[in-house]
Scaffold this motif. Structure first.
Motif, PDB file in Angstrom:
ATOM      1  N   SER A   1       0.778  -1.185   0.094  1.00 20.40           N
ATOM      2  CA  SER A   1       0.057  -0.119   0.000  1.00 20.40           C
ATOM      3  C   SER A   1       0.905   1.337  -0.017  1.00 20.40           C
ATOM      4  O   SER A   1       2.138   1.269   0.385  1.00 20.40           O
ATOM      5  N   LEU A   2       0.173   2.334  -0.410  1.00 23.25           N
ATOM      6  CA  LEU A   2       0.998   3.592  -0.071  1.00 23.25           C
ATOM      7  C   LEU A   2       1.638   3.996   1.050  1.00 23.25           C
ATOM      8  O   LEU A   2       2.519   4.471   1.188  1.00 23.25           O
ATOM      9  N   ASP A   3       0.775   3.583   2.009  1.00 28.54           N
ATOM     10  CA  ASP A   3       1.030   3.913   3.448  1.00 28.54           C
ATOM     11  C   ASP A   3       2.364   2.957   3.988  1.00 28.54           C
ATOM     12  O   ASP A   3       3.306   3.452   4.640  1.00 28.54           O
ATOM     13  N   ILE A   4       2.630   1.739   3.296  1.00 29.31           N
ATOM     14  CA  ILE A   4       3.686   1.121   3.545  1.00 29.31           C
ATOM     15  C   ILE A   4       4.939   1.687   3.137  1.00 29.31           C
ATOM     16  O   ILE A   4       5.870   1.642   3.642  1.00 29.31           O
ATOM     17  N   PHE A   5       4.474   1.797   1.763  1.00 29.86           N
ATOM     18  CA  PHE A   5       5.944   2.675   1.240  1.00 29.86           C
ATOM     19  C   PHE A   5       6.230   3.886   1.995  1.00 29.86           C
ATOM     20  O   PHE A   5       7.380   4.308   2.143  1.00 29.86           O
ATOM     21  N   GLY A   6       5.290   4.729   2.303  1.00 32.07           N
ATOM     22  CA  GLY A   6       5.422   5.990   3.163  1.00 32.07           C
ATOM     23  C   GLY A   6       6.140   5.871   4.366  1.00 32.07           C
ATOM     24  O   GLY A   6       7.225   6.484   4.444  1.00 32.07           O
ATOM     25  N   ARG A   7       6.059   4.799   4.877  1.00 31.52           N
ATOM     26  CA  ARG A   7       6.410   4.405   6.344  1.00 31.52           C
ATOM     27  C   ARG A   7       7.978   4.064   5.899  1.00 31.52           C
ATOM     28  O   ARG A   7       8.973   4.583   6.616  1.00 31.52           O
TER      29      ARG A   7
ATOM     30  N   THR B   1       4.353   4.320  -6.955  1.00 35.13           N
ATOM     31  CA  THR B   1       3.608   4.747  -8.505  1.00 35.13           C
ATOM     32  C   THR B   1       2.921   3.310  -9.057  1.00 35.13           C
ATOM     33  O   THR B   1       1.893   3.571  -9.662  1.00 35.13           O
ATOM     34  N   LEU B   2       3.508   2.296  -9.081  1.00 32.25           N
ATOM     35  CA  LEU B   2       2.655   1.265  -9.541  1.00 32.25           C
ATOM     36  C   LEU B   2       1.382   0.881  -8.965  1.00 32.25           C
ATOM     37  O   LEU B   2       0.472   0.384  -9.595  1.00 32.25           O
ATOM     38  N   ILE B   3       1.704   1.108  -7.628  1.00 35.65           N
ATOM     39  CA  ILE B   3       0.212   0.929  -6.663  1.00 35.65           C
ATOM     40  C   ILE B   3      -0.656   1.972  -7.368  1.00 35.65           C
ATOM     41  O   ILE B   3      -1.860   1.800  -7.644  1.00 35.65           O
ATOM     42  N   GLY B   4      -0.336   3.276  -7.329  1.00 31.96           N
ATOM     43  CA  GLY B   4      -1.244   4.187  -7.908  1.00 31.96           C
ATOM     44  C   GLY B   4      -1.951   3.978  -9.414  1.00 31.96           C
ATOM     45  O   GLY B   4      -2.953   4.403  -9.370  1.00 31.96           O
TER      46      GLY B   4
ATOM     47  N   THR C   1      14.470   4.993  -4.446  1.00 36.79           N
ATOM     48  CA  THR C   1      14.005   4.841  -5.825  1.00 36.79           C
ATOM     49  C   THR C   1      13.330   3.777  -5.918  1.00 36.79           C
ATOM     50  O   THR C   1      12.068   3.730  -6.730  1.00 36.79           O
ATOM     51  N   ALA C   2      13.412   2.341  -5.593  1.00 36.92           N
ATOM     52  CA  ALA C   2      12.534   1.439  -5.562  1.00 36.92           C
ATOM     53  C   ALA C   2      11.229   1.575  -4.820  1.00 36.92           C
ATOM     54  O   ALA C   2      10.265   1.231  -5.414  1.00 36.92           O
ATOM     55  N   CYS C   3      11.224   2.299  -3.792  1.00 29.31           N
ATOM     56  CA  CYS C   3       9.939   2.841  -2.929  1.00 29.31           C
ATOM     57  C   CYS C   3       9.195   3.606  -4.150  1.00 29.31           C
ATOM     58  O   CYS C   3       7.965   3.544  -4.089  1.00 29.31           O
ATOM     59  N   ARG C   4       9.641   4.662  -4.547  1.00 29.56           N
ATOM     60  CA  ARG C   4       9.132   5.268  -5.386  1.00 29.56           C
ATOM     61  C   ARG C   4       8.181   4.609  -6.545  1.00 29.56           C
ATOM     62  O   ARG C   4       7.139   4.887  -6.930  1.00 29.56           O
TER      63      ARG C   4
END
Length: 977
Positions: free
Chosen positions: A848-854, A899-902, A892-895
């Motif tokens: 999720s976006l939250d996981i990558f945000g954390r 974006t893939l999730i979005g 970069t991997a998180c970005r």
């Protein structure tokens, strides 16, 4: 249609003229009326309010740009209230904020940011910050409240998270000295308090005046039980300088927001600092150690006294302060312990020492007794008195010479004072040394006795003298590290290795991440200081008559001599590439012989997994049991090995045991030793090795550093894996432990991430009785004190925390519990690793976006902390560069993942997967261009860091994966018609 366009154009021009005139005259009423007229439903799209406000319709840009440039403050306020975007640029690339030159105009924009913050308008806040408004702006000079202060008072959790993610200072103080956490605790919003604490807010900052005067957030929370528990949960104490830890703090002191006085060494003056959760510590830690009878000891000399309750000794009842790091990314160590308990692993008691300079000795000595009396103060010139013994004096001096560079680095110069007769006599030398195996039950033992006047070092052999000097150097470093400030406490240390074969396996396959000779020498010096006894050099060979080791023949002799001087034996590990067949071996025997000849002091020959599978094979006519048809039970391949390599009878051959198990019972020669490989955190060495011992075979166990096929390793898996192996060695009485460090696919993981495994392996194989929670809580301090020599105690924790972040992302991707040890490390690569190397095939269902945000927030915090590091080790700057690059690759991997999730979010998730990986080709072209530029910069930096410490041979194959990713993200060129 043309007539309609012409009418719209004339109307738009009229609107522009009216607003422009109104701006010049400061008539907000006219502007407001014109904009209201643009809000009717049937108006042309070009005349709608959003288009009029946020398009550069004037020559200079937008109306907001014009009003700002003319210092029309009321007009600017009105336009902002109507939704004008200050980030819209004109033809010269300037926006409205760029021309806000006066303080009055700047405050108008800050007011809009504060208004949006208070109303929790996340989108508007992001827009304003992106336009250039400082996220840490003040509302006024008198109050100095930042947007985060306002969010804590009036906003919701989302706006707080938004500000923190964009760089808001969580510990910014207003003019009264209060932080946002003061406001959040007073407000009583648990979610906001938790978000601030997770992001590093310090609950012990004391307000100077005003409504919070003299109080900390912890004081305010005392009146709110639910918040008090939460604040205490996140309160942690960071290690102080010079490798020392803070003493444990009582709950009474926590409630009163104490400051801790930490010493800069026994001889140096203390310094006062606030205890801050900005450190990476996992919970309240200290040096309060319990006696075996359950009593506690009080520690003095750090400004206060403290007591802690005794802890239970069995592993299944140990209570760790295992609160997760600030983003809950650290592993659940308590669950890991439960997993170990199920394998019937017991845990010893802690060492009974209370002095900091003894607490971080590594490997932990078998016995330490603190003595009474004044300390010993070493002088700059250390005069050595050597007592005669059966060992030649010059051999003893050679050992001292090898250790001399480390002593010189600390400022001490070793001089030979005198040579005493074997009976000994009184001498004025500060250090007395004797080597005699007649003094000890085993020749590998040593003893260090320190009193107020001298240091007496006794060893049973030259290797044990080397081990004693390694401990002596650590004592000097941990006690201050330089003449005049080093003060050695009176102590008796009696020590010896528990496990004989304490080894490291380093992958030096020519196309891998091979350290340069200078870098390898530094690694050997560090392994030697950790009392490693063997270095296994692994290489994969091809059917070729050419020289295939990455080092020349003369370099191999030099490496061997360097290792021998430091009492490390080199062991060749022969293996072949995966495509090599048994028929190819006929032409490869001369190559094997040539390589073995480059190891001058050969005692072991280690056969790798692939070559072993070729040698231990079913013969034609057999029933697949891998033995000869004459019924002898001897493996034909092994007979050929001895014949073709012409191995002398005193050579011990190490075979990979994993492949032999599938062939059933084999009658192996007596000088064969089986190496059991197992690199997963939950690998059960006992189960897989017990059959070998029941058949009379001897074994050596091979866990790993878990730092390959990833960007930052998996320290949790490495610790558990090595701990299991060491405990199994003790139960099975195996020869020893070999901690393997592979290059992995594409060799992306730099060597610093292997050091947690090396440190754990060397310490536990020397002293398996090392306590589990000591190891977990002190690992970063051990890395900083003995490997990186970081006086700020940063790098070791950053290495571990980056590994935790990567493991957290991997578990989240699998939908795996954060305490689950199964399949760690991932054999096919971590999630972040795959997002960088093969993003189209990453399963996004559980992400999720939250996981990558954390994870992103955690990585950035690690990066920021790296700027505080002060490394005194060789190649220190290069270590920082490698860690920064690894963090950049992770970001970069998180970005990419975000974006893939979005793009792939399924609005009808109840009908199928919530997130579908639509692949890189479906990402926005602007994003793909941005990532491609990012990867291009990474590639250039990657080349530079690689060539500073590694041989160039493996660089091209390593770069291939990054250049492939770069080409994948370059947007497709438009087709020419």
């Amino acid at each position: 249609m043309n007539n309609l366009d012409e009418v719209s154009s004339r109307m738009l021009q009229e609107v522009c003229d009216n607003i422009k005139t109104a701006i010049e005259q400061g008539r907000t009423d006219i502007i407001k009326s014109v904009l209201e007229a643009c809000e009717v439903d049937d108006i042309d799209s070009s005349l709608r309010k959003e288009n009029v406000l946020n398009n550069p319709l004037l020559e200079d840009g937008t109306f907001l740009y014009m009003a700002t440039k003319m210092n029309q403050g009321d007009v600017v306020r009105m336009l902002l209230s109507c939704g004008a975007d200050p980030g819209v640029q004109n033809a010269r690339g300037l926006n409205a904020i760029d021309v806000a030159t006066s303080e009055q105009m700047r405050l108008i924009y800050v007011e809009e940011l504060l208004r949006a913050t208070a109303n929790s308008e996340v989108g508007r806040v992001c827009q304003l910050i992106a336009a250039g408004i400082s996220i840490n702006s003040w509302d006024s000079e008198d109050s100095r409240n930042t947007p985060l202060h306002w969010a804590a008072c009036y906003g919701n959790k989302d706006i707080v998270t938004c500000l923190i993610d964009r760089g808001a200072d969580v510990n910014a103080m207003n003019s009264c000295g209060a932080t946002a956490l003061h406001d959040a605790v007073l407000r009583g919003d648990r979610d906001i308090v938790e978000e601030l604490m997770q992001s590093g807010a310090n609950p012990l900052i004391q307000s100077l005046k005003g409504k919070f005067g003299g109080k900390t957030p912890l004081d305010l929370a005392a009146q709110k039980p639910e918040l008090l528990v939460l604040v205490r949960t996140f309160t942690s104490f960071s290690p102080s300088v010079n490798g020392h830890q803070d003493i444990g703090v009582s709950s009474h002191q926590l409630q009163h927001g104490i400051t801790v006085t930490t010493g800069g060494g026994s001889g140096g003056g203390g310094r006062v600092r606030s205890v801050s959760v900005e450190s990476f510590s996992n919970g309240v830690r200290g040096d309060m150690l319990n006696h075996r009878d359950g009593s506690t000891v009080s520690v003095h000399g750090h400004g206060f006294q403290s007591e802690r309750k005794p802890s239970t000794r069995s592993l299944n009842t140990i209570l760790f302060s295992s609160q997760a790091s600030s983003l809950d990314l650290s592993p659940r160590i308590d669950q890991a312990i439960e997993n170990l308990v199920r394998t019937h692993i017991s845990t010893p008691v802690r060492p009974l020492v209370i002095n900091n300079s003894l607490h971080l000795l590594w490997p932990q000595p078998q016995r330490m007794v603190e003595l009474e009396g004044p300390p010993f103060v070493p002088q700059k010139e250390l005069r050595i008195s050597i007592i005669q013994s059966p060992v030649l004096i010059h051999r003893i001096l050679d050992v001292w010479d090898i250790c001399q560079p480390a002593l010189l680095t600390l400022g001490f110069d070793v001089k030979i004072g005198d040579i005493q007769p074997s009976c000994g006599k009184w001498t004025e030398s500060q250090v007395e040394c004797i080597v005699s195996e007649d003094l000890f039950p085993s020749k590998d033992s040593y003893q260090i006795h320190i009193n107020s006047t001298r240091v007496r070092i006794a060893a049973g052999s030259l290797p044990s003298l080397h081990y004693s000097l390694c401990t002596f150097i650590q004592l000097l470093r941990l006690s201050g590290g330089e003449p005049g400030s080093s003060v050695l406490v009176p102590v008796l240390i009696q020590d010896h290795p528990t496990i004989r074969h304490r080894a490291v396996l380093l992958d030096i396959s020519p196309r891998g991440r091979v350290p340069s000779p200078d870098f390898l020498f530094q690694m050997v010096s560090l392994w030697s200081s950790l009392k490693v006894s063997h270095l296994h050099l692994y290489t994969q060979l091809l059917p070729s008559s050419e020289w295939q080791l990455p080092f020349t023949r003369s370099e191999m002799v030099t490496i061997d001599r360097y290792c021998q001087d430091r009492f490390i034996d080199l062991v060749p590990v022969l293996d072949v590439e995966s495509h090599v067949s048994y028929e190819d071996l006929t032409d490869m025997w001369p190559t094997f012989q040539e390589i073995l000849a480059s190891f001058p002091n050969l005692r072991y020959v280690h056969i790798g997994p692939k070559l072993c599978s070729l040698l231990v094979r079913p013969e034609e006519g057999d029933e697949g049991d891998g033995v000869s048809s004459d019924g002898s039970g001897q493996c034909v391949g092994l007979q050929e090995l001895w014949h073709h390599l012409a191995l002398p009878p005193d050579i011990t051959v190490m075979l990979c045991g994993n492949g032999i198990q599938q062939h059933g019972t084999l009658a192996l020669p007596s000088n064969i030793l089986l190496v059991q490989y197992g690199f997963q955190a939950d690998y059960d060495f006992l189960e897989w090795t017990r059959d070998f011992h029941q058949q009379g075979a001897m074994t050596c166990l091979c866990p790993g550093t878990a730092s390959w096929n990833s960007l930052a390793g998996c320290p949790e898996a490495s610790i558990c894996n090595i701990y299991r192996a060491v405990q199994a060695v003790g139960e099975l009485e195996s020869l020893g432990v070999i901690v393997a460090h592979w290059s992995g696919s594409y060799h992306l993981t730099p060597h610093p991430f292997g050091w947690p495994g090396f440190v754990v392996g060397s310490g536990l194989s020397w002293n398996p009785d090392t306590h589990w929670d000591y190891l977990h809580n002190s690992l970063s301090d051990l890395l900083n004190s003995h490997i990186f020599l970081d006086s700020e105690n940063v790098v070791g924790r950053v290495i571990i925390e980056l590994g935790y972040a990567e493991t957290y992302a991997l578990r989240s991707c699998r939908g795996q519990d954060q305490g689950d040890l199964s399949d760690l490390p991932a054999q096919d690569g971590s999630t972040l690793y795959k997002l960088l190397t093969d993003p189209d095939n990453v399963n996004l269902e559980n992400l999720s976006l939250d996981i990558f945000g954390r994870v992103t927030k955690h990585i950035k915090r690690c990066q920021n902390n790296l700027f505080r590091a002060k490394l005194r080790c060789l190649f220190g700057e290069m270590v920082i560069q490698e860690l920064q690059l690894a963090a950049d690759l992770m970001l970069t991997a998180c970005r990419i993942g975000r974006t893939l999730i979005g793009v792939g979010t399924n609005p009808n998730s109840n009908m199928g997967l919530a997130v579908i990986n639509l692949g890189v080709c479906n990402l926005p072209p602007t994003f793909r261009t941005d990532i491609a530029n990012k990867l291009l910069a990474h590639i250039e930096q990657y080349k530079g860091t690689w060539l500073q410490r590694h041989l160039p041979a493996g660089l091209q194959s390593s770069l291939l994966v990054l250049t492939s990713a770069l080409h994948r993200f370059v947007p497709d060129e438009p087709q020419v018609t």
